[in-house]
Design an enzyme around this catalytic site. Structure first.
Site, PDB file in Angstrom:
ATOM      1  N   CYS A 291      -3.024  33.804  34.915  1.00 11.52           N
ATOM      2  CA  CYS A 291      -3.152  33.081  36.395  1.00 11.52           C
ATOM      3  C   CYS A 291      -3.186  32.051  37.376  1.00 11.52           C
ATOM      4  CB  CYS A 291      -4.803  34.494  36.619  1.00 11.52           C
ATOM      5  SG  CYS A 291      -4.972  34.894  38.339  1.00 11.52           S
ATOM      6  N   HIS A 376      -3.640  39.494  33.887  1.00 14.60           N
ATOM      7  CA  HIS A 376      -4.509  39.607  32.685  1.00 14.60           C
ATOM      8  C   HIS A 376      -4.862  40.365  32.384  1.00 14.60           C
ATOM      9  CE1 HIS A 376      -6.958  37.778  35.476  1.00 14.60           C
ATOM     10  NE2 HIS A 376      -6.368  37.722  36.760  1.00 14.60           N
ATOM     11  N   GLU A 378      -6.804  40.175  29.953  1.00 17.43           N
ATOM     12  CA  GLU A 378      -7.730  40.664  29.407  1.00 17.43           C
ATOM     13  C   GLU A 378      -8.746  41.906  30.178  1.00 17.43           C
ATOM     14  OE1 GLU A 378      -8.802  38.824  32.990  1.00 17.43           O
ATOM     15  OE2 GLU A 378      -7.424  38.132  31.766  1.00 17.43           O
TER      16      GLU A 378
END
Length: 403
Positions: A291, A376, A378
């Site tokens: 990001c 993302h 995660e």
């Protein structure tokens, strides 16, 4: 109590006041996630922004403190169609209303969020004020609305001193667990007093501790907890560094790999961080960036970024791996993007692309042990489709940094 949302184009929405009783001017953005609002509100990338949730009912399962992605929520304000005041879930620790009051976050409910989102998609992201003052007029605050910027929010949300997360494996049936910084109730109360030493483990979706013994440096630009969790769950010892840490200090600790985290704001508002990333780029240490970290690495190597019309925020964004042609559903939260038209292809090549609008979603750096993504992996909230990228990062480290 009545509340109003006043946008910088003069549009006014009237609804009901929720959360803290205070006025706030912020950048108004929207998120399309159907669940995971606790993770959204505690994501540091939302610092300086007020979030409109497009799903019509928010708060029905309350707030579970274990789901927090930071020690506190970072949103400036919240905009919803309907707020549930009677949550029902066995994991619920408090209602969203109590959560907002605890952290002094104002909000507005009862407005037509569909109309607001259409407006933001047509005209682009706008600044706005959430207020309970029925006497304030647009003309009175027009200049303030147009002048507002998020500014240097990275230093605001970053940790203040470095700390360590150690990789671990639980011997119970649920397999690998992370040495994470996710809070239980006692951790939460301790965090309010500034004590972040208490940690709780939680399950991670990994098969083995393939990163056992590896040292990873995570530069906290506004990192979500699950980035450190995802590495620790794979056995890595993760040292988290404040955003203003020098490259010399990070490299001096001899990490096997470096992670650049997500974070809030305009990447061009981080000139000091960019200078340090230039030094990290020049090293032979493998680097994985997510990001904001992805954008800052691009700027550090001569590329450019620009502000999107209304950004990508939600858990359903398709991204295409340009090397394999495979498409993954991803979690995203960004309002800026790397300009591939100004990319020096001898420095970096596009690696991922957004299927919806064709914008860049990742880069692979030529002759370097570096790859970066805009989305993302995660997640939290969102799909786990691309969590394999953490394994790819670990494999790159193990192979001597060959990407």
């Amino acid at each position: 109590m009545k509340a109003r949302l006043i946008l910088e184009d003069g549009t006014i929405f009237e609804g009901k006041h929720i959360g803290a009783d205070k006025d706030v001017i912020s950048e108004i953005v929207f998120n399309t996630s159907m669940a995971g609002y606790t993770e959204v509100f505690t994501d540091p990338s939302y610092a300086g922004q007020a979030v409109c949730m497009t799903y019509p009912l928010i708060g029905n399962y309350g707030v579970c403190l274990d789901d927090m992605e930071s020690e506190r929520p970072w949103v400036d304000g919240v905009i919803v169609r309907e707020l549930s005041h009677i949550p029902s879930n066995f994991r619920c620790d408090m209602s969203l209303q109590d959560f907002f009051e605890k952290y002094e976050i104002p909000g507005i409910a009862g407005i037509d969020t569909r109309k607001l989102v259409r407006l933001l998609r047509e005209k682009g992201t706008m600044n706005g004020m959430i207020t309970t003052n029925e006497n304030i007029t647009y003309d009175e605050i027009k200049d303030k609305l147009h002048a507002y910027t998020t500014g240097d929010v990275v230093s605001k949300v970053s940790c203040k001193e470095k700390y360590l997360l150690t990789g671990s494996k639980d011997l119970a049936d649920n397999g690998p667990l992370s040495g994470s910084a996710v809070f239980n109730k006692e951790d939460y109360e301790a965090s309010l007093k500034g004590d972040l030493s208490r940690r709780e483990k939680r399950p991670a979706i990994v098969k083995e501790l393939n990163g056992k013994g590896l040292k990873v440096a995570l530069l906290d630009l506004g990192a979500k907890k699950n980035i450190g969790d995802s590495l620790a769950a794979r056995g890595c010892d993760v040292t988290i560094y404040p955003s203003n840490t020098s490259a010399e200090e990070i490299l001096g600790d001899n990490p096997d790999g470096i992670m650049l985290s997500n974070g809030p704001g305009d990447p061009k508002d981080c000139p000091g961080v960019i200078e340090e990333i230039k030094k990290l780029y020049a090293s032979d240490t493998p680097i994985f960036a997510i990001c904001l970290g992805h954008q800052l690495m691009a700027l550090a190597t001569g590329a450019d970024t620009y502000k999107m019309k209304y950004g990508h925020r939600g858990g359903n964004h398709p991204v295409k791996d340009l090397a394999t042609g495979r498409v993954y559903i991803s979690s995203q939260n960004h309002g800026y993007v790397v300009d591939v038209d100004k990319l020096d292809k001898t420095v970096a090549e596009p690696a991922f692309m957004n299927v919806n609008d064709g914008t860049n979603e990742g880069l692979s750096y030529v002759g370097k042990n570096i790859f970066t993504v805009q989305f993302h992996p995660e997640a939290c909230p969102g799909p786990q489709d691309s969590s394999y990228l953490f394994d790819r990062f670990i494999d790159m480290i193990k192979k001597g940094g060959k990407n």
